[in-house]
Design an enzyme around this catalytic site. Sequence first.
Site, mmCIF file in Angstrom:
data_model
loop_
_atom_site.group_PDB
_atom_site.id
_atom_site.type_symbol
_atom_site.label_atom_id
_atom_site.label_comp_id
_atom_site.label_asym_id
_atom_site.label_seq_id
_atom_site.Cartn_x
_atom_site.Cartn_y
_atom_site.Cartn_z
ATOM 1 N N LYS A 136 178.221 39.191 93.201
ATOM 2 C CA LYS A 136 177.752 38.567 91.972
ATOM 3 C C LYS A 136 178.908 38.563 90.977
ATOM 4 O O LYS A 136 179.523 39.602 90.710
ATOM 5 C CB LYS A 136 176.572 39.343 91.384
ATOM 6 C CG LYS A 136 175.289 39.247 92.201
ATOM 7 C CD LYS A 136 174.563 37.948 91.927
ATOM 8 C CE LYS A 136 173.208 37.926 92.603
ATOM 9 N NZ LYS A 136 172.487 36.666 92.345
ATOM 10 N N ASP A 164 178.426 34.346 93.638
ATOM 11 C CA ASP A 164 177.291 33.740 92.943
ATOM 12 C C ASP A 164 177.481 33.943 91.448
ATOM 13 O O ASP A 164 177.433 35.067 90.960
ATOM 14 C CB ASP A 164 175.981 34.370 93.402
ATOM 15 C CG ASP A 164 174.755 33.671 92.811
ATOM 16 O OD1 ASP A 164 174.932 32.682 92.080
ATOM 17 O OD2 ASP A 164 173.622 34.115 93.086
ATOM 18 N N GLU A 193 178.662 29.880 94.184
ATOM 19 C CA GLU A 193 177.401 29.225 93.803
ATOM 20 C C GLU A 193 177.412 28.931 92.308
ATOM 21 O O GLU A 193 177.559 29.844 91.496
ATOM 22 C CB GLU A 193 176.202 30.127 94.116
ATOM 23 C CG GLU A 193 175.918 30.356 95.578
ATOM 24 C CD GLU A 193 174.717 31.258 95.781
ATOM 25 O OE1 GLU A 193 173.738 31.143 95.013
ATOM 26 O OE2 GLU A 193 174.760 32.097 96.701
ATOM 27 N N ASP A 216 172.952 25.502 94.221
ATOM 28 C CA ASP A 216 171.763 26.346 94.288
ATOM 29 C C ASP A 216 170.759 25.816 93.266
ATOM 30 O O ASP A 216 169.839 25.073 93.603
ATOM 31 C CB ASP A 216 172.149 27.801 94.000
ATOM 32 C CG ASP A 216 170.982 28.766 94.117
ATOM 33 O OD1 ASP A 216 169.854 28.318 94.430
ATOM 34 O OD2 ASP A 216 171.160 29.972 93.885
ATOM 35 N N LYS A 242 166.546 28.349 99.125
ATOM 36 C CA LYS A 242 165.653 29.483 98.852
ATOM 37 C C LYS A 242 164.240 28.926 98.840
ATOM 38 O O LYS A 242 163.823 28.318 97.851
ATOM 39 C CB LYS A 242 165.997 30.122 97.509
ATOM 40 C CG LYS A 242 167.404 30.692 97.445
ATOM 41 C CD LYS A 242 167.741 31.206 96.051
ATOM 42 C CE LYS A 242 169.141 31.810 96.032
ATOM 43 N NZ LYS A 242 169.538 32.247 94.670
#
Length: 330
Positions: A136, A164, A193, A216, A242
Amino acid sequence: MRQAKLYKYQLPMDSGVILRDSKLTERVGWIAELSEQGKTVYGEIAPLVGFSKETTEQAGIQAQAQLELWVNGNAFAYDDLCPSVASGLSFAELELAGELPMAGNYDSAPLCTGDPDAMLPILDALPLDKKVTKIKVGLYEPIRDGMLVNLFLESIPDLRVRLDANRAWTPEKAEKFASYINSSRRHRIEFVEEPCKEPGQSFTFAIKTGIAIAWDETLQDAVSEPDFDLGKLTGAKVIIIKPTLIGSVYRCQSLVEDANRHGIKVVISSSLESSLGLNQLARLAQWLTPESVPGLDTIKLFGAQLEVKWPQCDLPIVPLNEQQVVWQSK
């Protein structure tokens, strides 16, 4: 004869879980139970606070209405449902029909949290074809993120990383991050992302830095449009699917097939589902994207598992029958 139940589950989270500047102490969601001809199956419906457009309460109301219709012989109206409800009910329906393959892809990209020094030996021990981690970024200054990522790439020469950013960077901060990544190592960043708030800014970042990006949130926004065309969603080499945020398994399957036609890589990823939902996602990933390492390393963010054990996880398992039944058919 059809029968159904709707459970509301509540699971403790690890004390350090932060979602978009908010601390998440508890994961709350719904489990739909379908029974027909002696077979009972489940599907998880769990909107993610700060990410899902629908609230937990809205999803529960819609799920109950659909279950009431289903027990009376009606089909689920997936196209009219919010993503989390469509996802959970479709998983349950596939289970009931025996159409969700049992084999799962549990070789998820490890999520790097906490002390990076503790992660290095774990990542170094991974098989070469699975030597990939997720980090992250965007929570701290881009200089810190850049130095951390560069450390990982320098320490493990065959490691690939996925980043991300959740649209956290301005274009200037995104470029500042990239400036700390040795240019000879940038190709080992599989993707970032959503580095910037605007898709156009993220696309520009990719062109300027040579670092691949993945859609995303941009994908989630686009699929809700009636004239959605994946071929027009340019700029990214990868899309992150997702199901909780996209919709039914059938919609996800169509997206994967469309991505394959356009030469776009697909990564199946979680939205902090419980171990019950996470196991179904692993099976979906093996079925639809067998060559891609999924992003499902989120069980360690929980304080307990639900009903089903995640492989090699030692967290206590909470039985579903200890959760609240909010509705059941007569």
